[in-house]
Design a protein around this motif. Sequence first.
Motif, mmCIF file in Angstrom:
data_model
loop_
_atom_site.group_PDB
_atom_site.id
_atom_site.type_symbol
_atom_site.label_atom_id
_atom_site.label_comp_id
_atom_site.label_asym_id
_atom_site.label_seq_id
_atom_site.Cartn_x
_atom_site.Cartn_y
_atom_site.Cartn_z
ATOM 1 N N VAL A 181 0.836 -1.207 0.000
ATOM 2 C CA VAL A 181 0.000 0.000 0.000
ATOM 3 C C VAL A 181 0.864 1.248 0.000
ATOM 4 O O VAL A 181 0.620 2.203 -0.746
ATOM 5 N N SER A 182 1.894 1.253 0.818
ATOM 6 C CA SER A 182 2.784 2.418 0.869
ATOM 7 C C SER A 182 3.446 2.656 -0.477
ATOM 8 O O SER A 182 3.591 3.809 -0.917
ATOM 9 N N THR A 183 3.840 1.580 -1.143
ATOM 10 C CA THR A 183 4.524 1.709 -2.429
ATOM 11 C C THR A 183 3.632 2.351 -3.480
ATOM 12 O O THR A 183 4.021 3.317 -4.149
ATOM 13 N N GLY A 184 2.421 1.827 -3.660
ATOM 14 C CA GLY A 184 1.534 2.381 -4.680
ATOM 15 C C GLY A 184 1.065 3.782 -4.359
ATOM 16 O O GLY A 184 1.025 4.665 -5.237
ATOM 17 N N TYR A 185 0.701 4.003 -3.104
ATOM 18 C CA TYR A 185 0.206 5.318 -2.683
ATOM 19 C C TYR A 185 1.293 6.375 -2.864
ATOM 20 O O TYR A 185 1.056 7.455 -3.407
ATOM 21 N N GLY A 186 2.506 6.039 -2.451
ATOM 22 C CA GLY A 186 3.610 6.984 -2.592
ATOM 23 C C GLY A 186 4.057 7.173 -4.026
ATOM 24 O O GLY A 186 4.555 8.240 -4.388
ATOM 25 N N ALA A 203 2.233 7.565 -6.534
ATOM 26 C CA ALA A 203 1.415 8.649 -7.073
ATOM 27 C C ALA A 203 1.746 9.987 -6.419
ATOM 28 O O ALA A 203 1.962 10.999 -7.092
ATOM 29 N N LEU A 204 1.802 9.995 -5.085
ATOM 30 C CA LEU A 204 1.943 11.256 -4.372
ATOM 31 C C LEU A 204 3.375 11.780 -4.315
ATOM 32 O O LEU A 204 3.611 12.975 -4.523
ATOM 33 N N ASN A 205 4.326 10.895 -4.029
ATOM 34 C CA ASN A 205 5.706 11.344 -3.822
ATOM 35 C C ASN A 205 6.541 11.329 -5.092
ATOM 36 O O ASN A 205 7.241 12.301 -5.386
ATOM 37 N N THR A 206 6.491 10.219 -5.821
ATOM 38 C CA THR A 206 7.346 10.082 -6.995
ATOM 39 C C THR A 206 6.716 10.731 -8.218
ATOM 40 O O THR A 206 7.333 11.552 -8.888
ATOM 41 N N GLY A 207 5.485 10.365 -8.521
ATOM 42 C CA GLY A 207 4.811 10.965 -9.670
ATOM 43 C C GLY A 207 4.433 12.413 -9.447
ATOM 44 O O GLY A 207 4.385 13.204 -10.373
ATOM 45 N N LYS A 208 4.144 12.752 -8.189
ATOM 46 C CA LYS A 208 3.655 14.093 -7.840
ATOM 47 C C LYS A 208 2.443 14.459 -8.700
ATOM 48 O O LYS A 208 2.391 15.513 -9.358
ATOM 49 N N VAL A 209 1.479 13.548 -8.702
ATOM 50 C CA VAL A 209 0.245 13.741 -9.468
ATOM 51 C C VAL A 209 -0.416 15.050 -9.062
ATOM 52 O O VAL A 209 -0.514 15.378 -7.873
ATOM 53 N N GLU A 210 -0.864 15.786 -10.051
ATOM 54 C CA GLU A 210 -1.433 17.116 -9.813
ATOM 55 C C GLU A 210 -2.962 17.090 -9.858
ATOM 56 O O GLU A 210 -3.572 16.208 -10.477
ATOM 57 N N ALA A 251 -2.118 2.956 -5.794
ATOM 58 C CA ALA A 251 -1.786 4.052 -6.697
ATOM 59 C C ALA A 251 -3.044 4.804 -7.123
ATOM 60 O O ALA A 251 -3.053 6.043 -7.212
ATOM 61 N N VAL A 252 -4.126 4.067 -7.397
ATOM 62 C CA VAL A 252 -5.412 4.703 -7.693
ATOM 63 C C VAL A 252 -5.824 5.590 -6.522
ATOM 64 O O VAL A 252 -6.247 6.745 -6.710
ATOM 65 N N MET A 253 -5.703 5.069 -5.317
ATOM 66 C CA MET A 253 -6.044 5.830 -4.123
ATOM 67 C C MET A 253 -5.194 7.094 -4.017
ATOM 68 O O MET A 253 -5.682 8.168 -3.634
ATOM 69 N N GLY A 254 -3.904 6.976 -4.361
ATOM 70 C CA GLY A 254 -3.030 8.138 -4.322
ATOM 71 C C GLY A 254 -3.399 9.182 -5.358
ATOM 72 O O GLY A 254 -3.391 10.386 -5.080
ATOM 73 N N CYS A 255 -3.744 8.743 -6.567
ATOM 74 C CA CYS A 255 -4.176 9.683 -7.619
ATOM 75 C C CYS A 255 -5.439 10.411 -7.186
ATOM 76 O O CYS A 255 -5.591 11.624 -7.396
ATOM 77 N N HIS A 256 -6.356 9.652 -6.566
ATOM 78 C CA HIS A 256 -7.603 10.253 -6.087
ATOM 79 C C HIS A 256 -7.322 11.261 -4.985
ATOM 80 O O HIS A 256 -7.897 12.370 -4.979
ATOM 81 N N VAL A 307 -12.924 1.150 -8.784
ATOM 82 C CA VAL A 307 -13.845 2.292 -8.703
ATOM 83 C C VAL A 307 -14.030 2.725 -7.254
ATOM 84 O O VAL A 307 -14.068 3.918 -6.937
ATOM 85 N N ALA A 308 -14.099 1.760 -6.354
ATOM 86 C CA ALA A 308 -14.244 2.082 -4.934
ATOM 87 C C ALA A 308 -13.044 2.852 -4.410
ATOM 88 O O ALA A 308 -13.163 3.647 -3.465
ATOM 89 N N PHE A 309 -11.891 2.637 -5.013
ATOM 90 C CA PHE A 309 -10.685 3.352 -4.600
ATOM 91 C C PHE A 309 -10.519 4.688 -5.311
ATOM 92 O O PHE A 309 -9.615 5.445 -4.978
ATOM 93 N N GLY A 310 -11.350 4.961 -6.325
ATOM 94 C CA GLY A 310 -11.295 6.272 -6.971
ATOM 95 C C GLY A 310 -11.172 6.270 -8.471
ATOM 96 O O GLY A 310 -11.133 7.337 -9.092
ATOM 97 N N ALA A 311 -11.099 5.095 -9.103
ATOM 98 C CA ALA A 311 -11.003 5.060 -10.558
ATOM 99 C C ALA A 311 -12.285 5.587 -11.195
ATOM 100 O O ALA A 311 -13.384 5.324 -10.711
ATOM 101 N N THR A 312 -12.137 6.334 -12.281
ATOM 102 C CA THR A 312 -13.297 6.851 -13.013
ATOM 103 C C THR A 312 -13.621 5.997 -14.235
ATOM 104 O O THR A 312 -14.753 5.997 -14.720
#
Length: 411
Positions: free
Chosen positions: A181-186, A188-195, A212-217, A238-243
């Motif tokens: 969970v930490s890997t995917g979430y980070g 998106a947020l830390n490495t990708g710096k999704v805007e 990662a979906v959760m991090g993008c959301h 979808v439950a985690f935030g995918a559109t």
Amino acid sequence: MSTKGHVIKCKAAIAWEHGKPLVIEDVEVAPPQAHEVRVKIVATGVCHTDWEYLHGRGKGMKFRKFPLVLGHEASGEVESVGAGVTKFSPGDKVIPLFLPQCGECERCKSTKTNQCRKNWANTQMGVLADGTSRISYQGQQVYQFIGVGSFSQYTVVPDTSLAKIRSDAPLDKVCLLGCGVSTGYGAALNTGKVEENSTCAVFGLGAVGLAAVMGCHAAGAKRIIGVDINPDKFAKAVAFGATDCVNPKDHCKPIQEVLMEMTGGGVDYALECVGQPAVMSSAFESTSDACGTCVIAGWTETEGLTLQIEKLLLGRTLKGTYFGGWKSAHDVPKLVDAYMNQKLKLDEFITHTLPLDRVNSAFDFISRGESIRTVIGLWSRSEGPTEFRAPVAPVDDVNEFSTTGECEGSK
């Protein structure tokens, strides 16, 4: 009677050789030495990396050592500490870390990386600072997977590879913050710096991908496209935030071309969470040619990644991430706080819970694509362990993720 300073006899799941089922054995766990901590493991997730080490045939296979206690995504309580340990005390709730944080080296002091190398060479080989493991079976040394070895009721880790967490955290949930969970979430947020208001694609909807979906959301992305060949994972995404969710098998063209058409020129961010060179290439090529960013979060030992350099020169960015870019000992307690404050999901990742003596079933679930995360309880309750399952339809092979469709169901 206190166990401090004494050898502890307990149960562990040992991998005796490559590709063979784990065997529950009675092992001995030695007391911690200087700057080490002995931990009573309460719960451990079963990560795809554990499966890959046991069953994979990548180029790193020749370096694998057996017998071995796998497991690295865990939580527990401090049983005792060795000389010189000042940050931990018996009874503390903790999460062992496969990525250390000494806090003193140049990398720990840098804001650009989380790649501390304290004891790194040894732990990668399954031993601690002195070149030996603390786990043994009938006098034979048993290696600890990446310096952790959490498929054992007790283990010993360096004090730089441990995070102290709040006392009210449920250990059977927060263990997942030790890796996937930490890997995917980070990523998106830390490495990708999704805007905010960006468009993202996440390749692979296992635990890392869903995180990662959760991090993008969490970052405020306006469109998050989940990509997987198992459509039964789409509702979870979808439950985690995918559109949107896309199955490459539903299309007659490469998935990167499908995503280019869906987004009118490519996504702003692509996160690869499968660990296959072909998927990595597709993820990179699905990004906008002017300023798209691709983050590789999936682990692989397989060679064969090819990139067209001109697609990089036009303006794309390619990044890798390890443990999601988190400073492990510093940031994991913050992630636990986020979960406790209902700002981060964990329960939803868990599709199975099993006792230690059924750990091989967890590997079977992975190989059949039937689980997101299985949590192993190391200590049985009086009423006996429980199992619950959320339906996730199987795929033919956990290692196969097609990026070119077969026109199945295409219209």
